[in-house]
Design a protein around this motif. Sequence first.
Motif, PDB file in Angstrom:
ATOM      1  N   THR A 177       0.838  -1.197   0.000  1.00  0.00           N
ATOM      2  CA  THR A 177       0.000   0.000   0.000  1.00  0.00           C
ATOM      3  C   THR A 177       0.875   1.250   0.000  1.00  0.00           C
ATOM      4  OG1 THR A 177      -1.687  -1.185   1.260  1.00  0.00           O
ATOM      5  CG2 THR A 177      -1.843   1.219   1.205  1.00  0.00           C
ATOM      6  N   ARG A 179       1.799   4.685   1.084  1.00  0.00           N
ATOM      7  CA  ARG A 179       1.493   5.569   2.206  1.00  0.00           C
ATOM      8  C   ARG A 179       2.551   6.659   2.285  1.00  0.00           C
ATOM      9  NH1 ARG A 179       0.131   0.381   4.830  1.00  0.00           N
ATOM     10  NH2 ARG A 179      -2.125   0.322   5.176  1.00  0.00           N
ATOM     11  N   GLU A 250      -1.284   2.470  10.933  1.00  0.00           N
ATOM     12  CA  GLU A 250      -1.189   1.786   9.644  1.00  0.00           C
ATOM     13  C   GLU A 250       0.108   2.109   8.909  1.00  0.00           C
ATOM     14  OE1 GLU A 250      -3.593   5.596   9.013  1.00  0.00           O
ATOM     15  OE2 GLU A 250      -3.494   3.955  10.483  1.00  0.00           O
ATOM     16  N   LEU A 251       0.745   3.228   9.235  1.00  0.00           N
ATOM     17  CA  LEU A 251       2.031   3.544   8.607  1.00  0.00           C
ATOM     18  C   LEU A 251       3.089   2.512   8.972  1.00  0.00           C
ATOM     19  CD1 LEU A 251       2.282   7.430   9.037  1.00  0.00           C
ATOM     20  CD2 LEU A 251       1.591   6.155   7.008  1.00  0.00           C
ATOM     21  N   SER A 254       3.742  -0.494   6.654  1.00  0.00           N
ATOM     22  CA  SER A 254       4.574  -0.302   5.467  1.00  0.00           C
ATOM     23  C   SER A 254       6.057  -0.519   5.752  1.00  0.00           C
ATOM     24  CB  SER A 254       4.356   1.102   4.886  1.00  0.00           C
ATOM     25  OG  SER A 254       3.063   1.213   4.343  1.00  0.00           O
TER      26      SER A 254
END
Length: 266
Positions: A177, A179, A250-251, A254
Amino acid sequence: MARTHGTRELWLSALRADGQAMRLALEQVAAAPEGLATSVPSRPGWRVLDLIHHVGARYREVRSHVSRGVTSRPEELPSTPPPPPDATAIQWWAEEHEQLLQLLESLDPHQPAWNWAPRPKDLSFWQRRMAHFTAVHRWDAQTAAGMVEPIEAKLAADGVTEVLDTLLPAGRRRDRTERFGVVHLVATDPDHEWFVRLRGSGLALLDTGSWLDHEDPQARAQARGTASDLVLALSGRVPFDVLEVSGEVELLESLRVADDPRPQAG
Protein backbone atom coordinates in the motif's frame (compact mmCIF):
# COMPACT_ATOMS: atom_id res chain seq x y z
CA MET A 1 20.16 9.55 19.95
CA ALA A 2 21.36 8.17 16.61
CA ARG A 3 21.08 5.17 14.40
CA THR A 4 23.28 2.26 15.32
CA HIS A 5 25.82 0.64 13.03
CA GLY A 6 27.10 -2.89 13.43
CA THR A 7 30.63 -4.17 13.00
CA ARG A 8 32.24 -7.29 11.62
CA GLU A 9 33.00 -8.45 15.15
CA LEU A 10 29.41 -7.97 16.27
CA TRP A 11 28.00 -9.83 13.27
CA LEU A 12 30.36 -12.79 13.38
CA SER A 13 30.11 -13.28 17.14
CA ALA A 14 26.31 -13.14 16.82
CA LEU A 15 26.35 -15.63 13.94
CA ARG A 16 28.26 -18.05 16.12
CA ALA A 17 26.20 -17.51 19.29
CA ASP A 18 22.82 -17.60 17.60
CA GLY A 19 23.85 -20.68 15.66
CA GLN A 20 24.69 -22.46 18.88
CA ALA A 21 21.41 -21.37 20.46
CA MET A 22 19.46 -22.47 17.39
CA ARG A 23 21.03 -25.91 17.49
CA LEU A 24 20.05 -26.34 21.14
CA ALA A 25 16.47 -25.39 20.29
CA LEU A 26 16.39 -27.79 17.33
CA GLU A 27 17.70 -30.65 19.44
CA GLN A 28 15.11 -29.94 22.12
CA VAL A 29 12.35 -30.04 19.49
CA ALA A 30 13.73 -33.26 17.99
CA ALA A 31 13.38 -34.93 21.39
CA ALA A 32 9.71 -33.91 21.71
CA PRO A 33 6.86 -36.25 20.69
CA GLU A 34 6.26 -34.68 17.27
CA GLY A 35 9.97 -34.23 16.58
CA LEU A 36 10.87 -32.11 13.57
CA ALA A 37 7.25 -32.22 12.40
CA THR A 38 6.50 -29.73 15.20
CA SER A 39 4.92 -26.53 13.89
CA VAL A 40 6.81 -23.23 14.08
CA PRO A 41 4.38 -20.83 15.83
CA SER A 42 6.03 -17.71 14.40
CA ARG A 43 5.87 -19.07 10.82
CA PRO A 44 2.38 -20.43 10.11
CA GLY A 45 2.49 -23.46 7.83
CA TRP A 46 6.13 -24.25 8.59
CA ARG A 47 7.42 -27.33 10.38
CA VAL A 48 10.74 -27.26 12.19
CA LEU A 49 12.15 -29.50 9.45
CA ASP A 50 11.14 -26.83 6.90
CA LEU A 51 12.96 -24.21 8.97
CA ILE A 52 16.11 -26.34 9.10
CA HIS A 53 16.04 -26.90 5.33
CA HIS A 54 15.40 -23.23 4.61
CA VAL A 55 18.22 -21.90 6.78
CA GLY A 56 20.74 -24.55 5.78
CA ALA A 57 20.00 -24.06 2.08
CA ARG A 58 20.52 -20.31 2.42
CA TYR A 59 23.87 -20.89 4.12
CA ARG A 60 24.89 -23.19 1.27
CA GLU A 61 23.76 -20.68 -1.34
CA VAL A 62 25.72 -17.80 0.20
CA ARG A 63 28.80 -19.94 0.65
CA SER A 64 28.70 -20.90 -3.03
CA HIS A 65 29.27 -17.35 -4.29
CA VAL A 66 30.46 -15.06 -1.51
CA SER A 67 34.20 -15.70 -1.93
CA ARG A 68 34.36 -15.16 -5.72
CA GLY A 69 35.83 -11.67 -5.31
CA VAL A 70 33.55 -10.16 -7.99
CA THR A 71 30.33 -8.13 -7.92
CA SER A 72 28.55 -9.86 -10.81
CA ARG A 73 25.43 -11.93 -10.11
CA PRO A 74 26.37 -15.58 -9.50
CA GLU A 75 25.41 -18.29 -11.93
CA GLU A 76 22.70 -20.77 -11.06
CA LEU A 77 23.65 -22.97 -8.13
CA PRO A 78 25.16 -26.33 -9.04
CA SER A 79 23.03 -29.35 -8.31
CA THR A 80 23.54 -30.65 -4.77
CA PRO A 81 22.02 -33.54 -2.83
CA PRO A 82 18.78 -32.64 -1.04
CA PRO A 83 18.95 -32.10 2.72
CA PRO A 84 18.08 -35.06 4.95
CA PRO A 85 14.34 -35.57 5.51
CA ASP A 86 14.77 -36.79 9.10
CA ALA A 87 16.44 -35.86 12.38
CA THR A 88 19.90 -36.08 10.78
CA ALA A 89 18.97 -32.74 9.17
CA ILE A 90 20.11 -31.02 12.37
CA GLN A 91 23.67 -32.22 11.86
CA TRP A 92 23.49 -31.26 8.17
CA TRP A 93 22.33 -27.78 9.17
CA ALA A 94 25.06 -27.48 11.82
CA GLU A 95 27.74 -28.36 9.27
CA GLU A 96 26.40 -25.80 6.81
CA HIS A 97 26.38 -23.18 9.57
CA GLU A 98 29.94 -23.93 10.66
CA GLN A 99 31.28 -23.90 7.10
CA LEU A 100 29.65 -20.55 6.39
CA LEU A 101 30.87 -19.08 9.67
CA GLN A 102 34.45 -20.17 9.04
CA LEU A 103 34.34 -18.77 5.52
CA LEU A 104 32.96 -15.39 6.59
CA GLU A 105 35.53 -15.20 9.40
CA SER A 106 38.36 -15.83 6.95
CA LEU A 107 37.42 -13.18 4.37
CA ASP A 108 38.14 -9.44 4.24
CA PRO A 109 34.88 -7.52 4.77
CA HIS A 110 35.98 -5.09 2.03
CA GLN A 111 36.41 -7.85 -0.54
CA PRO A 112 34.12 -7.39 -3.57
CA ALA A 113 30.99 -9.52 -3.37
CA TRP A 114 27.66 -9.42 -5.19
CA ASN A 115 24.45 -8.69 -3.32
CA TRP A 116 20.85 -7.98 -4.30
CA ALA A 117 20.40 -4.68 -2.44
CA PRO A 118 21.20 -1.02 -3.19
CA ARG A 119 24.22 -1.33 -0.91
CA PRO A 120 28.02 -1.44 -1.40
CA LYS A 121 28.96 -4.65 -3.17
CA ASP A 122 31.36 -6.06 -0.61
CA LEU A 123 31.56 -8.99 1.74
CA SER A 124 30.46 -7.06 4.82
CA PHE A 125 26.93 -7.17 3.41
CA TRP A 126 26.85 -10.96 3.85
CA GLN A 127 28.48 -10.91 7.28
CA ARG A 128 25.71 -8.59 8.39
CA ARG A 129 22.87 -10.31 6.49
CA MET A 130 23.71 -13.80 7.72
CA ALA A 131 23.96 -12.59 11.33
CA HIS A 132 20.48 -11.08 11.23
CA PHE A 133 19.04 -13.95 9.18
CA THR A 134 20.30 -16.42 11.78
CA ALA A 135 19.16 -14.37 14.78
CA VAL A 136 15.57 -14.15 13.56
CA HIS A 137 15.41 -17.83 12.56
CA ARG A 138 16.99 -18.82 15.88
CA TRP A 139 14.06 -17.01 17.48
CA ASP A 140 11.71 -18.97 15.20
CA ALA A 141 13.27 -22.26 16.30
CA GLN A 142 12.93 -21.27 19.94
CA THR A 143 9.23 -20.53 19.52
CA ALA A 144 8.83 -24.18 18.47
CA ALA A 145 10.81 -25.26 21.52
CA GLY A 146 8.73 -23.02 23.80
CA MET A 147 11.68 -21.05 25.15
CA VAL A 148 12.31 -17.80 23.31
CA GLU A 149 15.12 -15.40 24.14
CA PRO A 150 15.29 -11.83 22.81
CA ILE A 151 17.76 -10.89 20.12
CA GLU A 152 20.85 -9.29 21.67
CA ALA A 153 20.21 -5.54 21.97
CA LYS A 154 23.08 -4.15 19.87
CA LEU A 155 22.51 -6.71 17.15
CA ALA A 156 18.75 -6.06 17.18
CA ALA A 157 19.29 -2.31 16.87
CA ASP A 158 21.52 -2.89 13.86
CA GLY A 159 18.82 -5.24 12.57
CA VAL A 160 16.29 -2.38 12.65
CA THR A 161 18.74 -0.30 10.64
CA GLU A 162 19.22 -3.15 8.17
CA VAL A 163 15.46 -3.39 7.60
CA LEU A 164 15.32 0.34 6.88
CA ASP A 165 18.52 0.86 4.89
CA THR A 166 18.72 -2.48 3.04
CA LEU A 167 15.71 -4.81 3.02
CA LEU A 168 12.94 -2.29 2.35
CA PRO A 169 14.91 -0.25 -0.23
CA ALA A 170 15.59 -3.57 -2.00
CA GLY A 171 11.85 -4.04 -2.50
CA ARG A 172 11.20 -6.49 0.33
CA ARG A 173 8.20 -4.66 1.75
CA ARG A 174 5.28 -6.90 2.72
CA ASP A 175 2.51 -4.28 2.53
CA ARG A 176 2.56 -2.67 -0.92
CA THR A 177 0.00 0.00 0.00
CA GLU A 178 1.33 3.43 -0.92
CA ARG A 179 1.49 5.57 2.21
CA PHE A 180 3.07 8.92 3.03
CA GLY A 181 4.45 10.36 6.23
CA VAL A 182 7.26 10.10 8.79
CA VAL A 183 7.50 7.18 11.22
CA HIS A 184 9.57 7.41 14.41
CA LEU A 185 11.01 4.21 15.88
CA VAL A 186 12.65 4.26 19.30
CA ALA A 187 14.73 1.49 20.89
CA THR A 188 15.04 1.71 24.64
CA ASP A 189 18.01 -0.68 24.90
CA PRO A 190 20.33 0.64 23.60
CA ASP A 191 19.08 4.20 23.31
CA HIS A 192 18.59 4.69 19.55
CA GLU A 193 16.00 6.17 17.25
CA TRP A 194 15.14 6.12 13.56
CA PHE A 195 13.02 8.48 11.47
CA VAL A 196 11.70 7.05 8.21
CA ARG A 197 9.87 9.06 5.55
CA LEU A 198 7.39 6.98 3.55
CA ARG A 199 7.02 8.21 -0.02
CA GLY A 200 4.35 6.06 -1.60
CA SER A 201 6.13 2.94 -2.80
CA GLY A 202 9.50 4.22 -1.58
CA LEU A 203 11.04 5.42 1.67
CA ALA A 204 13.99 7.37 3.00
CA LEU A 205 15.85 6.78 6.25
CA LEU A 206 16.45 10.27 7.64
CA ASP A 207 19.84 11.20 9.07
CA THR A 208 19.16 12.79 12.45
CA GLY A 209 22.82 13.74 12.75
CA SER A 210 22.47 16.30 9.95
CA TRP A 211 19.38 18.07 11.33
CA LEU A 212 19.45 21.58 12.67
CA ASP A 213 18.00 22.23 16.10
CA HIS A 214 14.91 23.97 14.69
CA GLU A 215 14.01 21.14 12.28
CA ASP A 216 11.06 18.94 13.19
CA PRO A 217 10.35 15.73 11.23
CA GLN A 218 6.68 15.79 12.40
CA ALA A 219 6.31 12.06 12.79
CA ARG A 220 2.79 10.76 12.19
CA ALA A 221 3.40 7.42 13.91
CA GLN A 222 5.73 6.21 16.64
CA ALA A 223 6.67 2.77 17.97
CA ARG A 224 8.81 2.43 21.10
CA GLY A 225 10.20 -0.66 22.80
CA THR A 226 13.21 -2.91 23.09
CA ALA A 227 15.38 -3.25 20.01
CA SER A 228 14.56 -6.96 19.91
CA ASP A 229 10.80 -6.33 19.87
CA LEU A 230 11.23 -3.64 17.22
CA VAL A 231 13.15 -5.84 14.80
CA LEU A 232 10.87 -8.83 15.46
CA ALA A 233 7.83 -6.64 14.71
CA LEU A 234 9.40 -5.34 11.51
CA SER A 235 10.21 -8.95 10.57
CA GLY A 236 6.61 -10.02 11.11
CA ARG A 237 7.34 -12.22 14.11
CA VAL A 238 5.37 -10.28 16.71
CA PRO A 239 2.50 -7.78 16.42
CA PHE A 240 3.20 -4.09 16.74
CA ASP A 241 1.06 -4.00 19.87
CA VAL A 242 3.96 -5.50 21.87
CA LEU A 243 5.39 -1.98 21.50
CA GLU A 244 4.20 1.39 22.75
CA VAL A 245 2.49 2.67 19.59
CA SER A 246 0.87 6.02 18.86
CA GLY A 247 -0.35 8.00 15.87
CA GLU A 248 -1.30 6.53 12.47
CA VAL A 249 -0.55 2.90 13.23
CA GLU A 250 -1.19 1.79 9.64
CA LEU A 251 2.03 3.54 8.61
CA LEU A 252 3.96 0.94 10.60
CA GLU A 253 2.61 -1.82 8.35
CA SER A 254 4.57 -0.30 5.47
CA LEU A 255 7.78 -1.05 7.36
CA ARG A 256 7.21 -4.80 7.66
CA VAL A 257 9.53 -7.02 5.68
CA ALA A 258 7.99 -9.62 3.36
CA ASP A 259 7.95 -13.18 4.69
CA ASP A 260 10.43 -15.78 3.52
CA PRO A 261 8.96 -18.05 0.83
CA ARG A 262 7.14 -20.97 2.40
CA PRO A 263 9.31 -24.11 2.19
CA GLN A 264 8.12 -26.92 -0.04
CA ALA A 265 6.71 -29.88 1.85
CA GLY A 266 9.00 -32.87 1.87
